[in-house]
Design an enzyme around this catalytic site. Structure first.
Site, mmCIF file in Angstrom:
data_model
loop_
_atom_site.group_PDB
_atom_site.id
_atom_site.type_symbol
_atom_site.label_atom_id
_atom_site.label_comp_id
_atom_site.label_asym_id
_atom_site.label_seq_id
_atom_site.Cartn_x
_atom_site.Cartn_y
_atom_site.Cartn_z
ATOM 1 N N PHE A 76 44.806 -61.998 7.508
ATOM 2 C CA PHE A 76 45.677 -61.129 8.108
ATOM 3 C C PHE A 76 47.217 -61.590 7.548
ATOM 4 C CE2 PHE A 76 45.212 -58.318 11.812
ATOM 5 C CZ PHE A 76 44.233 -57.431 11.352
ATOM 6 N N GLN B 103 57.120 -54.732 19.161
ATOM 7 C CA GLN B 103 56.424 -54.942 17.831
ATOM 8 C C GLN B 103 56.113 -53.233 17.509
ATOM 9 O OE1 GLN B 103 52.348 -56.636 16.781
ATOM 10 N NE2 GLN B 103 54.028 -57.913 15.422
ATOM 11 N N HIS C 278 54.157 -51.524 14.916
ATOM 12 C CA HIS C 278 53.046 -51.926 13.811
ATOM 13 C C HIS C 278 53.572 -50.906 12.590
ATOM 14 C CE1 HIS C 278 49.420 -52.196 11.866
ATOM 15 N NE2 HIS C 278 48.981 -53.156 12.786
ATOM 16 N N LEU D 30 46.678 -46.283 15.733
ATOM 17 C CA LEU D 30 46.759 -47.295 14.784
ATOM 18 C C LEU D 30 46.004 -47.328 13.711
ATOM 19 C CD1 LEU D 30 48.294 -50.057 14.841
ATOM 20 C CD2 LEU D 30 46.169 -51.284 15.284
ATOM 21 N N GLU E 74 45.419 -53.380 10.428
ATOM 22 C CA GLU E 74 46.196 -54.288 9.271
ATOM 23 C C GLU E 74 45.047 -54.788 8.311
ATOM 24 O OE1 GLU E 74 48.758 -56.880 10.687
ATOM 25 O OE2 GLU E 74 48.690 -58.353 9.186
ATOM 26 N N ARG F 148 54.361 -58.379 10.229
ATOM 27 C CA ARG F 148 54.458 -56.931 10.605
ATOM 28 C C ARG F 148 55.714 -56.533 10.862
ATOM 29 N NH1 ARG F 148 50.000 -56.551 15.302
ATOM 30 N NH2 ARG F 148 48.108 -56.764 13.703
ATOM 31 N N HIS G 183 53.884 -50.847 19.382
ATOM 32 C CA HIS G 183 52.498 -51.452 19.493
ATOM 33 C C HIS G 183 52.156 -52.540 20.355
ATOM 34 C CE1 HIS G 183 48.623 -52.502 17.803
ATOM 35 N NE2 HIS G 183 48.930 -53.840 17.499
ATOM 36 N N ARG H 209 54.814 -60.944 16.902
ATOM 37 C CA ARG H 209 53.331 -61.649 17.131
ATOM 38 C C ARG H 209 52.593 -61.379 15.596
ATOM 39 N NH1 ARG H 209 48.186 -59.103 18.148
ATOM 40 N NH2 ARG H 209 49.311 -57.080 18.278
HETATM 41 C C1 LIG Z 1 45.095 -50.075 18.288
HETATM 42 C C2 LIG Z 1 45.357 -51.546 18.697
HETATM 43 C C3 LIG Z 1 44.832 -52.466 17.838
HETATM 44 C C4 LIG Z 1 45.065 -53.847 18.106
HETATM 45 N N1 LIG Z 1 44.548 -54.894 17.232
HETATM 46 C C5 LIG Z 1 44.597 -56.150 17.510
HETATM 47 C C6 LIG Z 1 43.987 -57.069 16.819
HETATM 48 O O1 LIG Z 1 43.392 -56.528 15.693
HETATM 49 N N2 LIG Z 1 44.136 -58.392 17.118
HETATM 50 C C7 LIG Z 1 44.851 -58.605 18.078
HETATM 51 O O2 LIG Z 1 44.575 -60.024 18.362
HETATM 52 N N3 LIG Z 1 45.325 -57.983 18.908
HETATM 53 C C8 LIG Z 1 45.341 -56.677 18.819
HETATM 54 N N4 LIG Z 1 46.090 -55.561 19.351
HETATM 55 C C9 LIG Z 1 46.657 -56.164 20.778
HETATM 56 C C10 LIG Z 1 45.845 -56.407 21.857
HETATM 57 O O3 LIG Z 1 44.615 -55.597 21.748
HETATM 58 C C11 LIG Z 1 46.282 -56.232 23.115
HETATM 59 O O4 LIG Z 1 47.621 -56.749 23.152
HETATM 60 C C12 LIG Z 1 45.631 -56.784 24.234
HETATM 61 O O5 LIG Z 1 44.298 -56.161 24.208
HETATM 62 C C13 LIG Z 1 46.098 -56.802 25.637
HETATM 63 O O6 LIG Z 1 45.241 -57.167 26.470
HETATM 64 P P1 LIG Z 1 45.279 -57.376 28.106
HETATM 65 O O7 LIG Z 1 44.225 -57.967 28.539
HETATM 66 O O8 LIG Z 1 46.572 -58.067 28.065
HETATM 67 O O9 LIG Z 1 45.851 -55.970 28.527
HETATM 68 P P2 LIG Z 1 44.921 -54.716 28.337
HETATM 69 O O10 LIG Z 1 43.547 -54.762 27.425
HETATM 70 O O11 LIG Z 1 45.981 -53.755 28.166
HETATM 71 O O12 LIG Z 1 44.283 -54.324 29.741
HETATM 72 C C14 LIG Z 1 45.283 -53.840 30.760
HETATM 73 C C15 LIG Z 1 44.387 -53.656 32.239
HETATM 74 O O13 LIG Z 1 45.481 -53.787 33.082
HETATM 75 C C16 LIG Z 1 44.976 -52.655 34.050
HETATM 76 N N5 LIG Z 1 46.143 -52.477 34.778
HETATM 77 C C17 LIG Z 1 47.556 -51.995 34.170
HETATM 78 N N6 LIG Z 1 48.238 -51.673 35.097
HETATM 79 C C18 LIG Z 1 47.568 -51.521 36.341
HETATM 80 C C19 LIG Z 1 47.885 -51.608 37.696
HETATM 81 N N7 LIG Z 1 49.064 -51.087 38.051
HETATM 82 N N8 LIG Z 1 46.972 -51.786 38.695
HETATM 83 C C20 LIG Z 1 45.891 -51.837 38.290
HETATM 84 N N9 LIG Z 1 45.242 -52.199 36.901
HETATM 85 C C21 LIG Z 1 46.401 -52.064 36.172
HETATM 86 C C22 LIG Z 1 44.588 -51.759 33.091
HETATM 87 O O14 LIG Z 1 43.703 -50.751 33.653
HETATM 88 C C23 LIG Z 1 43.567 -52.650 32.034
HETATM 89 O O15 LIG Z 1 42.408 -52.916 32.640
HETATM 90 C C24 LIG Z 1 46.000 -53.994 19.173
HETATM 91 C C25 LIG Z 1 46.433 -53.326 20.073
HETATM 92 C C26 LIG Z 1 46.166 -52.046 19.910
HETATM 93 C C27 LIG Z 1 46.706 -50.837 20.954
#
Ligand SMILES: Cc1cc2nc3c(=O)[nH]c(=O)nc-3n(C[C@H](O)[C@H](O)[C@H](O)COP(=O)(O)OP(=O)(O)OC[C@H]3O[C@@H](n4cnc5c(N)ncnc54)[C@H](O)[C@@H]3O)c2cc1C
Ligand code: SF4
Ligand code: SF4
Ligand code: FES
Ligand code: FES
Lengths: 285, 283, 601
Positions: C121, C235, C237, C251, C254, C310, C376, C411
């Site tokens: 990557f 970021q 993307h 998305l 990558e 990126r 992103h 990132r």
């Molecule tokens: C298309 C895409 C591809 C990606 N690919 C990669 C990759 O290949 N490798 C990598 O390392 N990263 C990747 N990322 C980044 C990574 O997926 C995210 O940064 C990461 O999943 C965020 O996880 P999280 O647990 O912080 O939050 P999230 O998975 O965003 O979860 C947030 C949670 O909080 C809850 N929530 C939000 N606000 C509230 C509220 N007010 N009250 C109650 N609940 C709430 C939501 O319901 C959800 O359950 C990608 C992101 C995207 C969008």
């Protein structure tokens, strides 16, 4: 109060009438706009036609062997040859001269039970005969009437349908039968004056191939040959057979189910035509 | 249909192509289809149009969605009566000359409009006896061959859209079966665990007694609607049924086990004890 | 209203993404009474959308790899602005966090000897990303979901937390939520709270983020007085879909480039070779021949510039489009069809194949994709202590995308999923420790609750107000055009003036219908968070007069190692509700780690 706390064991009304239980559009109304009934209708017609033909063929008890016109063609409905009526080349399997009914009846029990319990045929007759369901997202027949005779559904959990679970035993017999039909196909090369080949020979060879393709693509076979393993890497050869052979055939199980079904009837019909002298079997060499 | 309420986007009435969506509006107390007519834009999926209805005509229209890319399984509904993801159904694949119906999943109680109460599925999930892996290798890793996990990987593509649960007639048309039938998604999960190369539990009796694999009559609607194109019936449910046969219907398999002094299949009661549902009931 | 549904827990976790679930699993395993609240159904969080993989120096493909190399890559990718201690812990603990997922049922793709396979990557020196095809996030989330279900962690789904509650000493002791389903309110008492609420992408118009990414967690923390850090770093993307319009922003992983995809402009020129920055010149191929050989022989050749970090790639694409060399729908071409066989593409990138086929009717094994930058990920976030993930407010913890510091100004791909696991676990652990040490009773004040509820219900009272959707579009347009991928003083200044106007408008937003599952109303509440966090972003961006990582200033195109390279932007909210900003020096890296960055290492 949380959305998670439903009680799975709480008494629930039987049958799904109108909007009582869940709300949403009335259940009796089918919202599908495509011609969803074509497929069950076509399958119904196909299977029904076969049943009609097979009944005639099984009860015919005559002209199932073309030895009378110098061809070693034995109808698959009557194979193996149980009576001594196909002995002109001397290969009757037994002499059931005491048997008064059509020899097709004891024979057909085996392929019939095999096909009846076949996972694909189950799907097709549950859908097109029993209408459970007739098509996807179309209600099971009778299910919208609460308390009606078909408001309850127990699938394959009770007698008699629980018997479907012995499918693999019917498969064991099916393998034997596929062997017999292969023998018939080989026998079809025998002509009174040595080796030869007629159109009928070709039909019987194709018949044997289709039967094998259908039989070896069986889900029970897929399980027994390797699918039942947890760890393929410990048995590479079984994995090879499972992956490259049985699973490949299994993907087309539906196709072979129909082709072999049609072809068996066709082979029988052809034998009848030749044996009655209605047509002459062309000889290639 | 003269009594169907209708709304039309105001504004230009030029030659723009129009499309009519018949969307189910209502809650547990009842509801009806409401027609919304609006412009048709190139390249849109049904969810886009529903969103435009929401921002232009019906701001309180209830609809679930998250990713808009067929990855989260939130936007399940029935489009022209077919269980589908709204975000993966392109308008160009539908006949826009006729009104397009969009209705909530039928198997689950309606909350509002297109939103249904899918808690049934989360309850079933608690009845799954989790993986019980054998110990790691000496170097602290697990070794698994790609061929041993390929089957499980297919099942793990599942995005839990619950369309298969929705279309399955066992519960769609027979509410009482919800008490003893897990539905295709969760039968597939059992199959996945039964095919896991590291697992040491035996869920075969459990699959029949508690998860109700016998209710499935392999009519394959689950496979037909799965947006991930998982071969649910052929690769998961039927192999699971065959495993159940090994454990409880095949006399030769039984004889083999007895003669070879192989362990007996685990009873459902034994397996049920390790499920979260059972543990919850204890406390 | 005098009574309200109330629940008490030791640890309350906001968010059921990778970070939240990992925190819950840990907290529950330590015996704490744990609950998760999330805005959508369990298993739908944004983490399911992650595609490429999870970065961990397992050394399965390259035995040379170890945490030090991973640490170095991460710091360099973040342009040295990362919190070094977070980056270090992350690199050290990621391998264990990934491997333990296998105990719970994860099935990563395998090497030929049965270990976890790793892929290349951008920005990672060695093939380091454990993955499952291109649906790694789904695998990770599902595994943690199964684990938490098996542990009987309590989950409150479709419930939005919109206020945190504090006792008189400022300790966080509860949260106020809203059931989306029926519009009723619910209070949670908790000894400690972990914010794992994900990103802020919905502030921008073209985004890969889902409706959930509305900056709630960051805002909740801000409102209780916690510091945010580095909020200017967002970021973009490089590869999001640009057509059809409805798919814009979605998305394109990558992994396409990692597996051989290249970028071309409308003249079929492989333009990335014109954009190799000096910082990376040493490790990047400068001829097409060399770049192409790298895929098969990574030892002797340098990687092609398509796999630069990126920010570099996004800027290059942006420049090409601006110079008029873009594709018909305003993107550039990402071409893998001319470089790999259809079978290879379908096996390695099944969900990309699926996505383009179904959404755009493009067969990526036959045609190039059209892509352009999309918002992103936010590198900035709630300021946390590296070891404990504690915020500056007692009892409040944060992990995952909602927390800041770990990724510096940019990132690397795959570093987020590992971040979720490493700091999710730590957050769970330290939240339990805090809850055990502070056995304060968590009575929640009813009068305060009633005030909050009144504010939340206000939009129903207004008639003929502004539509929440319209206001949201206005915010997105503002941020996209004034604080997007390329920024300047004048535009940012304009944004700082515009945002307060929008905030005024929020007071006039009206919603129709009733409280039952009413998306318009939910949007109105989400706007509260988005507006404040947008302000933090703009203020920080205005202050940082340099270009670095995810922050590009047209008027200051160079990075400024002497001043801005040594400070973090810290934003917080004063008692008057105004957002304040201060610059704070970076924590000093110890010498034994500094050595890793010396020439030739
Ligand atoms: C298309 C895409 C591809 C990606 N690919 C990669 C990759 O290949 N490798 C990598 O390392 N990263 C990747 N990322 C980044 C990574 O997926 C995210 O940064 C990461 O999943 C965020 O996880 P999280 O647990 O912080 O939050 P999230 O998975 O965003 O979860 C947030 C949670 O909080 C809850 N929530 C939000 N606000 C509230 C509220 N007010 N009250 C109650 N609940 C709430 C939501 O319901 C959800 O359950 C990608 C992101 C995207 C969008
Ligand atoms: S195949 Fe079985 S599980 Fe699938 S829809 Fe049909 S009855 Fe249900
Ligand atoms: S198996 Fe397919 S249809 Fe069923 S929930 Fe999973 S993705 Fe949806
Ligand atoms: S499944 Fe069709 S023959 Fe066995
Ligand atoms: S919105 Fe995620 S699957 Fe449709």
């Amino acid at each position: 109060m949380t959305t998670l706390n439903t009680e799975p064991d709480a008494p629930v009304p039987v049958g799904i009438e109108a909007n009582k239980v869940r709300g949403g559009p009335p259940r009796s109304e089918v919202l599908r706009k495509d011609k969803w009934w074509i497929q069950p209708l076509a399958i119904f017609t196909g299977l029904f036609a076969f049943i009609v033909y097979a009944t005639w063929a099984a009860l015919r008890n005559g002209h199932f062997y073309a030895g009378n016109v110098g061809r070693d063609y034995l109808s698959p409905f009557y194979s193996p040859c149980l009576t001594n009526s196909c002995t002109n080349n001397g290969y009757a399997w037994s002499d059931w001269s005491w048997w008064r009914l059509s020899p097709a009846i004891p024979i057909l029990i085996f392929p019939l039970s095999f096909r009846l319990s076949c996972y694909y045929y189950r799907k097709s007759y549950y859908r097109s005969f029993w209408l459970s369901p007739p098509s996807c997202a179309v209600p099971d027949a009778g299910s919208t009437k609460a308390g009606g005779p078909r408001s309850k559904y127990s699938g394959e959990t009770k007698f008699p349908l629980i018997l479907q679970n012995i499918h693999r035993y019917t498969w064991y017999f099916a393998v034997i039968f596929a062997g017999i039909l292969t023998f018939d196909a080989i026998a079809a090369f025998r002509f009174p004056n040595g080796i030869g080949m007629g159109l009928g020979t070709l039909i019987f060879v194709v018949n044997a191939c289709l039967i094998w393709a259908y039989t070896l693509g069986c889900h029970s076979c897929r399980h027994l040959c390797g699918g039942g393993l947890r760890k393929f890497s410990a048995s590479p050869s079984r994995h090879f057979v499972w992956k490259n052979f049985v699973s490949k055939l299994n993907e087309h199980h539906q196709l072979f189910a129909w082709l072999s079904l049609f072809w068996i009837a066709f082979a029988d019909f052809y034998t009848w035509l030749v044996s009655t002298g209605a047509i002459h079997d062309p000889r290639f060499f | 249909m003269s009594d169907t309420p209708t709304q039309t986007s105001t504004g230009d009435t030029n030659s723009q192509k129009k499309v009519t969506l018949k969307i189910w509006r209502g809650d547990a107390g009842g509801g009806q289809f409401v027609d919304y007519t609006l412009d048709y834009l190139d390249g849109e999926v049904v969810l886009d149009v529903v969103h435009r209805v929401q921002s232009e005509q019906a701001p309180d229209l209830g609809v679930r969605w998250n990713c808009k890319a067929g990855k989260c399984g939130s936007c399940s509904s029935e489009i022209n009566g077919k269980p589908s993801l709204m975000c993966m159904t392109r308008m160009s694949t539908l006949d826009i000359e006729k009104p397009i119906t969009v209705s909530p999943m039928r198997t689950f109680p309606i909350i509002k409009d297109l939103v249904t109460d899918v808690s049934f599925n989360f309850e079933v999930a608690k009845k799954i006896p989790a993986l019980r892996p054998k110990p790691r290798e000496k170097d602290g890793t697990y070794r698994m061959a790609q061929i041993d996990i390929a089957r499980g990987q297919e099942f793990r593509k599942c995005i839990e859209c619950f369309l298969c649960q929705n279309v399955c007639h066992v519960i769609r048309d027979h509410e009482d079966n919800k008490a003893h039938f897990a539905g295709p998604r969760f039968l597939m999960r059992i199959a996945e665990l039964e095919m896991h190369p590291l697992d040491t539990l035996d869920r075969r009796h459990y699959a029949f007694d508690v998860m109700g694999v016998g209710y499935c009559n392999i009519t394959k609607c689950c496979t037909e609607v799965c947006p991930e194109h998982i071969h649910i019936t052929d690769n998961a449910i039927i192999p699971l049924k065959e495993r159940v046969v090994d454990a409880r219907f095949d006399p030769v398999a039984w004889l083999g086990r007895t003669i070879m002094r192989k362990p007996k299949p685990m009873s459902s009661e034994e397996v049920a004890k390790v499920t979260p549902a059972a543990r919850q009931n204890q406390t | 209203m005098d009574t309200i549904e109330t629940h008490y827990f030791d640890v309350l976790i906001i968010g059921a993404g990778g970070a939240g679930l990992r925190a819950a699993v840990e907290a529950n395993a330590m015996g704490a009474k744990t609950a998760i609240v999330c805005k959508s159904l369990l298993g739908k969080a944004h983490t399911v959308m992650a595609e490429g993989g999870v970065a961990a120096a397992l050394g399965n493909v390259w035995p040379e790899d170890n945490w030090k190399v991973h640490f170095r890559d991460t710091m360099r990718g973040g342009k040295m602005l990362n919190n070094w201690r977070m980056a270090q812990l992350h690199a050290q603990e990621a391998p264990d966090r990934v491997m333990e997922l296998e105990d719970w049922g994860a099935l990563f793709d395998r090497t030929s000897d049965g270990r976890i396979l790793q892929r290349d990557f951008g920005g990672h020196r060695y093939a380091r990303l454990a993955h499952v095809g291109d649906r790694t996030g789904l695998e990770l989330l599902r595994t943690l979901q199964h684990r938490s279900v098996d542990q009987s962690v309590e989950v409150f789904m479709e419930c939005k937390i919109f206020r945190l509650l504090q006792d008189d000493n400022g300790n966080v002791n509860g949260a106020l939520g809203l059931w989306r389903e029926n519009g009723k309110f619910v209070a949670f008492g908790a000894k400690s709270i972990v914010i794992c609420s994900g990103g802020i992408g919905k502030i921008w118009k073209i985004t890969s983020n889902s409706w959930e990414s509305t900056a709630d967690g960051q805002a909740l923390a801000l409102w209780t007085g916690a510091d945010l850090i580095d909020m200017e770093f967002v970021q973009f993307h490089p590869t999001g879909m640009v057509w059809p319009p409805s798919a814009r922003g979605i998305l394109v992983t990558e992994g396409v480039r990692g597996d051989g995809g290249i970028l071309k402009n409308k003249n079929q020129e492989r333009f990335m070779f014109n954009y190799i920055p000096p910082f990376y010149a040493k490790e990047t191929a400068d001829t097409i021949e060399e770049g192409d050989q790298w895929y098969d022989n990574k030892k002797d050749f340098r990687r092609p510039p398509e796999l630069l970090p990126r920010d570099e790639v996004a800027r290059a694409i942006n420049a090409e489009i601006k110079a008029g060399r873009g594709s018909p729908h305003g993107g550039v071409y990402l071409d893998i069809c001319s470089r790999r066989s259809p079978e290879y593409i379908q096996r390695r990138l099944p969900s990309m194949y699926h996505q383009f086929k179904e959404l755009a009717d493009v067969d990526i094994t036959k045609e190039p994709m059209e892509i352009g930058p999309t918002c992103h990920y936010v590198m900035g976030g709630i300021r946390v202590d590296a070891e404990t993930t504690a915020t500056s407010v007692p009892g409040l913890f944060a992990a995952g995308e909602a927390a800041g510091g770990m990724h510096g100004s940019n990132r690397l791909g795959g570093n987020s999923l590992s971040d979720l696991l490493v700091f999710g676990k730590r957050a769970g652990e330290y939240a339990v420790r805090y809850a055990t040490d502070h056995s304060s009773d968590s009575k929640v004040s009813m009068s305060l609750i009633n005030d909050h509820i009144k504010t939340a219900l206000a939009p129903f009272e207004r008639e003929n107000g502004i539509s929440p959707y319209e206001l949201h579009h206005e915010l997105q347009d503002t941020m996209q055009s004034l604080a997007g991928i390329i920024r300047t003083e004048s535009e940012l200044a304009e944004a700082t003036e515009k945002l307060p106007v929008l905030k005024e408008k929020l007071q006039k937003v009206a919603v129709e219908g009733n409280r039952q599952f009413n998306p318009g109303w939910h949007m109105a509440l989400d706007l509260e968070s988005m507006l404040d966090i947008a302000a933090c972003n703009v203020i920080s961006a205005l202050e940082r007069k340099e270009s670095r990582g995810g922050h590009t200033r047209n008027d200051y195109p160079q990075s400024d190692p002497d001043h801005f390279g040594k400070v973090n932007m810290v934003t917080n909210m004063g008692n008057d509700g105004a957002i304040g900003l201060r610059q704070e020096p970076l924590p000093e890296m110890p010498d034994e780690l500094k050595v890793l960055f010396e020439e030739g290492k």
